[in-house]
Structure formats: C-alpha cells, structure tokens
Design a protein around this motif. Structure first.
Motif, short mmCIF file in Angstrom:
data_model
loop_
_atom_site.label_atom_id
_atom_site.label_comp_id
_atom_site.label_asym_id
_atom_site.label_seq_id
_atom_site.Cartn_x
_atom_site.Cartn_y
_atom_site.Cartn_z
N ARG A 109 6.39 23.39 -25.29
CA ARG A 109 6.98 23.05 -23.78
C ARG A 109 8.01 23.58 -23.51
O ARG A 109 9.11 23.35 -23.69
N ARG A 139 1.38 30.17 -16.09
CA ARG A 139 1.43 28.45 -16.86
C ARG A 139 1.85 27.58 -17.76
O ARG A 139 2.44 27.17 -17.74
N ASP A 179 4.59 26.27 -16.29
CA ASP A 179 3.98 25.10 -15.47
C ASP A 179 4.68 25.66 -13.89
O ASP A 179 5.03 24.85 -13.29
N GLU A 235 -3.10 24.34 -20.02
CA GLU A 235 -1.18 24.55 -20.51
C GLU A 235 -1.56 24.66 -22.23
O GLU A 235 -0.43 26.14 -22.55
#
Length: 312
Positions: free
Chosen positions: A154, A211, A214, A250
């Motif tokens: 992430r 995406r 986020d 995600e």
C-alpha cells in the motif's frame, strides 16, 4: 447531438439513459418538469432495446420521486390507481465498534504467502489489460482479486493524500504533464507507464491508479469530469467508470500496480537481451579459437620471393 449527426446511429437508447440520469439527480421536480419527463420517457421506453429498458427500470425503481405513469409503464406499480407504493424504511447506520484483535484468516494468510510476479507475467498482464475492451478490463480486474499473484504494498497514507490533492489540482487545470508526473512519483512507476495510464481513452487504468492511492470516490468523479473532455462530456462514461471504481477492490488495483512495475523490468531485459547474446557469442568464439604462435623477439618471419619458392 453528436450521435444524431451520424448516419445509421439510433440515439434513442442514449437519450433515454441521459434523461433518466439527469432526472434522478434531483430529489424533487416541479409539475412541468415531471410532465415533460413523462411525455418524453413514455415514448422512448417503447422504442428502445431490452437492455436499455432494464437499465432505466433499475434506476427508477430506487428513485422515490418516479412519476406514477412511468412506474406503471415499467411494471413497477399495480395496474389500479390510488395504491401507494410502500417504500423501504431507512436502515440506521450502526455505531462503529472498535476492531477486536483477531488471528489472520485463511485468505489473509494466503495473500501473505502469494507468489512473486515474474517480469514476463507482469508484461503479459500489462499488455492484455491495455489491449482489452471495457467489459474485458472489468473482468480482468475482477479476476485479479482471486489470483495468487503478490500485490504491491500500500502507498503510505500521508504520501497518498498529498498525491490526491496534487492530482485534483492538475485535473482542474487540465495539466496532463503534471498529472502524469505526480502519478508516476506517487505510485513509483516509470514515466512511460504513467503516460500510458493518463493517455488511456477508456479510463479504466486511471480508476486502477486512483484505487491504488485509496482516493475517495467524490475526488475520482471530479477528476473524471474535469481532466479529460472525452470522458467528462459523456454521462454514460462517467457513470460507468464511477460504478467500476466503487466495485474495484484494493487488492485488484495493487496486483495491477505490481504488474505495471514488473512490466518495466521485462521491457528492459528484452531491450538488452540481443546485445548480451552477441557478447556471449563473441566470448565463446574467442575462447574456442586456437591461439597463434607468438613471434620470438629478434626473429623475422620467412619471406618468400620470386617463383622458385626461395626464402631469405
């Protein structure tokens, strides 16, 4: 209006979808607005295909201010007049509870031990995605969530928030160069891939990149409306990409991000593979060729002169 100028193009399905989308954006309408909508929609419903009629029916079925004649025409209201349609009561949102400490589940353990993506696989996924149609891209993204391929980590929250703000400002200014630069830096992508995402006419690649950051859905919708005119001017395209973005997981976005990063390594290897192969061939040829005897110092090689073969 653009579609109407083309010969052989039926604009009635598009017109009905646009009228419906615009009508449901407002919570209430005046009597004139409702009467105009009923007159236009009633004629178009009988003239469009089943898929368009089903899409319009789904939109109006959940809209509380749908006119009664249209509800009857679409089969959403009993045939006799005066009967009220029961509306579902609003479901109260549950109070957020603190997440209890738990052991990782089977799916989380499987994702933690995912296979690393090889450069060749990454390049194939990258090329397959950009060659695919809109429906095929949606299917690819759906299937990526189930693959055992390892996803990219992430993006840190603080870095992602700064990137979202910068991307929104670049979208409002229609500055594609700054947009691609910020996208590449925030997602750790080479300039070639970032430019390919920005230049993609379908918009699905942009949804994946958002995406992976986020990005909130309203921010993504604002970027769709202002950044590229070919997307922002199409109501259907904006709604399609918005629905895709809301359904996009995600994990699918991070697996695609990993493929975009890995495809660069595959391109680099292919670029230098031929030169490395030639170097290996030259080294092997030099090692296998017999060495010539060296000339001793002070000695001169024999020189043949004349036709008799005498030496001197």
């Amino acid at each position: 209006m653009t579609l109407s100028r083309r010969e052989g193009v039926d604009i009635r399905p598009t017109l009905l979808r646009v009228l419906t989308d615009l009508y449901v954006q407002a919570k209430s309408h005046s009597g004139d607005e409702e009467r105009q909508f009923v007159e236009l929609t009633s004629r178009l419903i009988d003239q469009v295909d089943d898929a368009t009629r089903a899409a319009v029916k789904a939109r109006l079925a959940i809209y509380p201010a749908t006119p009664a004649p249209i509800m009857q025409k679409l089969g959403l209201l009993p045939a006799h007049e005066g009967r009220r349609i029961p509306l579902a009561r609003e479901i109260p949102a549950p109070a957020p509870a603190p997440a209890p400490a738990r052991m990782p589940g089977e799916a989380e353990l499987r994702m933690a031990s995912n296979m690393s993506m090889q450069p060749k696989d990454a390049a194939e996924i990258h090329d397959m995605f950009f060659r695919a149609t809109a429906s095929e891209r949606a299917l690819i993204l759906h299937n990526l969530a189930q693959t055992p391929l390892k996803a990219a980590p992430r993006i840190p929250t603080a870095r992602a928030q700064r990137a979202i703000q910068t991307l929104e400002m670049a979208a409002f200014a229609e500055d594609s160069e700054s947009f691609a630069l910020e996208l590449g830096e925030s997602l750790i992508l080479p300039a070639r891939v970032a430019a390919q995402i920005v230049d993609d006419t379908g918009g699905e690649a942009l949804a994946v990149a958002a995406r992976a950051l986020d990005m909130p859905s309203p921010s993504f919708q604002r970027i769709l409306l202002f950044f590229k005119s070919e997307i922002g001017n199409s109501v259907n395209t904006v709604y399609r990409l918005s629905r895709l973005y809301d359904r996009l997981s995600e994990r699918s976005a991070l697996v695609m991000l990993s493929a975009w990063r890995g495809s660069t390594l595959a391109v680099t290897r292919a670029k230098y593979q031929s030169s490395l192969y030639e170097s290996e061939r030259q080294r092997a040829r030099a090692a296998s060729s017999p060495s010539r005897p060296a000339v001793q110092p002070g000695s001169s090689p024999a020189i043949r002169t004349g036709t008799g073969g005498s030496e001197r």
